[in-house]
Design a protein around this motif. Structure first.
Motif, PDB file in Angstrom:
ATOM      1  N   ASP B  69       0.802  -1.236   0.000  1.00 15.07           N
ATOM      2  CA  ASP B  69       0.000   0.000   0.000  1.00 15.07           C
ATOM      3  C   ASP B  69       0.835   1.286   0.000  1.00 15.07           C
ATOM      4  N   MET B  70       2.113   1.154  -0.289  1.00 14.03           N
ATOM      5  CA  MET B  70       2.954   2.354  -0.379  1.00 14.03           C
ATOM      6  C   MET B  70       2.466   3.219  -1.539  1.00 14.03           C
ATOM      7  N   ILE B  71       2.539   4.537  -1.344  1.00 13.91           N
ATOM      8  CA  ILE B  71       2.161   5.458  -2.427  1.00 13.91           C
ATOM      9  C   ILE B  71       3.453   6.014  -3.031  1.00 13.91           C
ATOM     10  N   VAL B  72       3.689   5.640  -4.286  1.00 12.59           N
ATOM     11  CA  VAL B  72       4.921   6.048  -4.956  1.00 12.59           C
ATOM     12  C   VAL B  72       4.572   7.025  -6.073  1.00 12.59           C
ATOM     13  N   GLU B  73       5.303   8.149  -6.103  1.00  8.66           N
ATOM     14  CA  GLU B  73       5.130   9.125  -7.186  1.00  8.66           C
ATOM     15  C   GLU B  73       6.423   9.155  -8.001  1.00  8.66           C
ATOM     16  N   SER B  74       6.280   9.133  -9.324  1.00  6.92           N
ATOM     17  CA  SER B  74       7.454   9.185 -10.192  1.00  6.92           C
ATOM     18  C   SER B  74       7.323  10.246 -11.271  1.00  6.92           C
ATOM     19  N   ASN B  75       6.272  10.151 -12.068  1.00  3.95           N
ATOM     20  CA  ASN B  75       6.135  11.061 -13.209  1.00  3.95           C
ATOM     21  C   ASN B  75       5.450  12.353 -12.778  1.00  3.95           C
ATOM     22  N   ILE B  76       6.155  13.126 -11.931  1.00  2.00           N
ATOM     23  CA  ILE B  76       5.609  14.402 -11.463  1.00  2.00           C
ATOM     24  C   ILE B  76       6.628  15.495 -11.755  1.00  2.00           C
ATOM     25  N   GLN B  77       6.145  16.711 -11.875  1.00  2.00           N
ATOM     26  CA  GLN B  77       7.025  17.792 -12.341  1.00  2.00           C
ATOM     27  C   GLN B  77       8.243  17.977 -11.446  1.00  2.00           C
ATOM     28  N   GLU B  78       8.036  17.911 -10.143  1.00  2.00           N
ATOM     29  CA  GLU B  78       9.146  18.127  -9.211  1.00  2.00           C
ATOM     30  C   GLU B  78      10.298  17.162  -9.512  1.00  2.00           C
ATOM     31  N   LEU B  79       9.970  15.871  -9.666  1.00  2.00           N
ATOM     32  CA  LEU B  79      11.019  14.873  -9.910  1.00  2.00           C
ATOM     33  C   LEU B  79      11.581  14.994 -11.316  1.00  2.00           C
ATOM     34  N   ASN B  80      10.709  15.248 -12.292  1.00  5.72           N
ATOM     35  CA  ASN B  80      11.200  15.357 -13.670  1.00  5.72           C
ATOM     36  C   ASN B  80      12.117  16.565 -13.839  1.00  5.72           C
ATOM     37  N   ASP B  81      11.829  17.661 -13.110  1.00  4.64           N
ATOM     38  CA  ASP B  81      12.727  18.823 -13.157  1.00  4.64           C
ATOM     39  C   ASP B  81      14.100  18.458 -12.596  1.00  4.64           C
ATOM     40  N   GLU B  82      14.108  17.688 -11.503  1.00 10.68           N
ATOM     41  CA  GLU B  82      15.397  17.290 -10.915  1.00 10.68           C
ATOM     42  C   GLU B  82      16.124  16.305 -11.824  1.00 10.68           C
ATOM     43  N   ARG B  83      15.369  15.401 -12.439  1.00  2.43           N
ATOM     44  CA  ARG B  83      15.999  14.450 -13.376  1.00  2.43           C
ATOM     45  C   ARG B  83      16.630  15.191 -14.550  1.00  2.43           C
ATOM     46  N   ARG B  84      15.911  16.208 -15.042  1.00  2.00           N
ATOM     47  CA  ARG B  84      16.439  16.975 -16.180  1.00  2.00           C
ATOM     48  C   ARG B  84      17.732  17.672 -15.768  1.00  2.00           C
ATOM     49  N   ALA B  85      17.771  18.193 -14.556  1.00  2.00           N
ATOM     50  CA  ALA B  85      18.981  18.876 -14.080  1.00  2.00           C
ATOM     51  C   ALA B  85      20.142  17.880 -13.974  1.00  2.00           C
ATOM     52  N   LEU B  86      19.851  16.657 -13.518  1.00  2.00           N
ATOM     53  CA  LEU B  86      20.902  15.629 -13.452  1.00  2.00           C
ATOM     54  C   LEU B  86      21.426  15.326 -14.850  1.00  2.00           C
TER      55      LEU B  86
END
Lengths: 181, 231
Positions: B69-86
């Motif tokens: 029942d863990m709630i996992v978020e991946s495709n969200i702007q906050e993470l995608n912005d950080e991925r783009r910076a990486l």
């Protein structure tokens, strides 16, 4: 209803090969529709030598010499929106492949020591812009608003960005249009 | 008994004991951006591209195990912005000149950057000087493109039993080395697993570059997200 004023667009090629400009022309008959909405200021297409106040500036190529820097700053000072087009403008591209060599090594090799050269000398005319020690992408010199990657970007990618901008939208390139090669 | 599940961006994902979040996602054909993770190898959580928010906390999905029942978020702007910076940092630290690269169109770094709409490198380029190693008769090493994922290190050590590759130096000075002065003097062979794991264009077979025409290359056909494994 009054006809809206056409947007003024300036373009230039700095340390590029004009391939991106060829790709702009490659939008083919859509150019006619585009010309209903825009008019060109400084551009290789008009041969106007200096940029006046413009809505959009499109820069091909990185900066490899002092003149490139002046032209780039002229565009930034005059264009409300500045677009980097192509690999060279965005990451230095092919010209930047010289960046791990010193300028003196390159000039000596090209003009003096290259096999088969006789009596060569390094050009030193005051008319010639001085080379920078490295080729830089243009976002390292001035603020760039939008980027169209590609070597060159496809005509469809350029068309998409221009039409998005003309429609007042943030340009977006999806799969198939975004390309680094 | 049914497998336990967690939710990933609202989608219910079943998992089994011992699976990591990204393994369960891949099994359910859901893409989480990643570079140093390869399903065939033990994950080491280096590149951080696969970072997700698990019950609100950021964690590398290649090493973290899901809970029921863990709630996992991946495709969200906050993470995608950080991925783009990486990604942008990886691009400016090396010399990624795609138009001259044999792997263009089949490169995970490039395809992931397309996926995350990386329109520019944003940062200033380092333009490092990284000479090639073309000593081997069949293979070429172009260190300009290395992203230090260390998959070749793992493959050579754990599969081939040869230890041909290693990472040397620390921090910004980290770099890939071979266990001799050049590749030709190592036990490296084209049959090695290490010859076939590079996600970018460092380890290249000679004389086969550019055989696939533009438009027909792997990621010309489908975006990397359509291939959940990402390779």
């Amino acid at each position: 209803m009054p006809v809206p004023a056409k947007l003024r667009v300036a373009t230039t090629s700095l340390a590029g090969c004009f391939g991106c400009h060829m790709s702009i022309l490659d939008i083919d008959e859509r150019l006619l529709a585009l010309l209903e909405l825009i008019e060109f200021d400084r551009s290789p297409l008009t041969d106007i030598k200096h940029c006046g106040p413009c809505d959009i500036g499109i820069i091909e190529g990185g900066v490899c010499n002092a003149e490139n820097v002046h032209v780039l700053r002229e565009f930034r000072a005059n264009c409300k929106t500045l677009i980097a087009i192509g690999a060279c403008a965005i990451n230095g591209g092919l010209p930047a492949q010289r960046n791990h060599l010193s300028v003196s090594t390159i000039l000596n090799e090209v003009y003096q020591t290259q096999h088969g050269l006789v009596g060569g000398f390094i050009p030193n005319d005051p008319e010639l812009p001085l080379l920078l020690d490295k080729v830089h992408p243009i976002h390292e010199v001035v603020k760039i608003d939008y980027f169209i990657p590609g070597c060159p970007p496809s005509a469809d990618a350029i068309w998409k960005v221009l039409t998005d901008l003309l429609a007042g939208k943030t340009p977006e390139l999806g799969h198939g249009l975004i390309s680094y090669d | 008994m049914n497998n336990p599940t967690f939710t990933l961006d609202g989608k219910t994902i079943p998992f089994t004991e011992g699976q990591t979040i990204i393994q369960a996602a891949i099994a359910a054909s859901v893409y989480i951006p990643h570079l140093c993770f390869n399903p065939e190898f033990k994950a080491h959580g280096s590149c951080k591209l696969c970072t997700v928010k698990a019950n609100g906390r950021k964690t590398a999905s290649c090493t973290a195990q899901p809970q029921p029942d863990m709630i996992v978020e991946s495709n969200i702007q906050e993470l995608n912005d950080e991925r783009r910076a990486l990604l942008q940092m990886l691009f400016v630290e090396g010399n990624h000149f795609c138009p001259s690269c044999e792997m263009s169109g089949q490169c995970q770094l490039q395809a992931t950057a397309y996926e995350l709409n990386m329109m520019s490198p944003h940062f200033d380029h380092f333009f490092p000087d990284r000479p090639l190693d073309a000593s081997h008769p069949e293979y070429l090493l172009d260190f300009n493109r290395c992203i230090l994922c260390s998959l070749c290190v793992q493959a050579s050590r754990d599969v081939d039993g040869k230890n041909v590759f290693a990472l040397a130096g620390r921090g910004i000075n980290s770099h890939l080395i071979v266990n001799a002065s050049q590749l030709a003097e190592t036990g490296f062979s084209g049959d090695d697993k290490a010859a076939h794991v590079c996600p970018v264009g460092v380890i290249l077979k000679k004389r086969v570059g550019f055989v696939v025409p533009v438009g027909q290359r792997k990621y010309d056909l489908l975006p990397i997200s359509a291939l959940a494994k990402g390779d």
